[in-house]
Design a protein around this motif. Structure first.
Motif: not given
Length: 90
Positions: A12-34, A46-51
């Motif tokens: 939801q954050h990602h689609r709304a362009g709130r990349l700074a909010e989406a990124e840490p949530i994706y990282r939390q998911v990966l912390a639980r399931q790498p 996101i990494a691509h979108q921010v260069g």
């Protein structure tokens, strides 16, 4: 919060362009399931979108590898099971 719910929120954050909010949530998911393929892929986007293209490439490659491993595991698991009955409708 479940992994599915976390991914929904991040998306939801990602689609709304709130990349700074989406990124840490994706990282939390990966912390639980790498090897979570969706989180890897979306974080790569996101990494691509921010260069950060090298990061994007590495994350998306990991997502593809994770998906391939899962598909191989499914094929191996399902080959041990009988096909069951085939029913005719006519």
């Amino acid at each position: 919060m479940t992994l599915d719910r976390a991914l929904q929120l991040a998306l939801q954050h990602h689609r709304a362009g709130r990349l700074a909010e989406a990124e840490p949530i994706y990282r939390q998911v990966l912390a639980r399931q790498p090897d979570h393929p969706d989180a890897l892929h979306l974080l790569g986007l996101i990494a691509h979108q921010v260069g950060r293209h090298a990061d994007a490439k590495a994350l998306i490659e990991r997502a593809i590898e994770s998906t391939q491993r899962r598909l191989r595991a499914l094929r191996v698991t399902n080959t041990d099971k009988p096909l069951g009955r085939v029913y005719s409708l006519g």
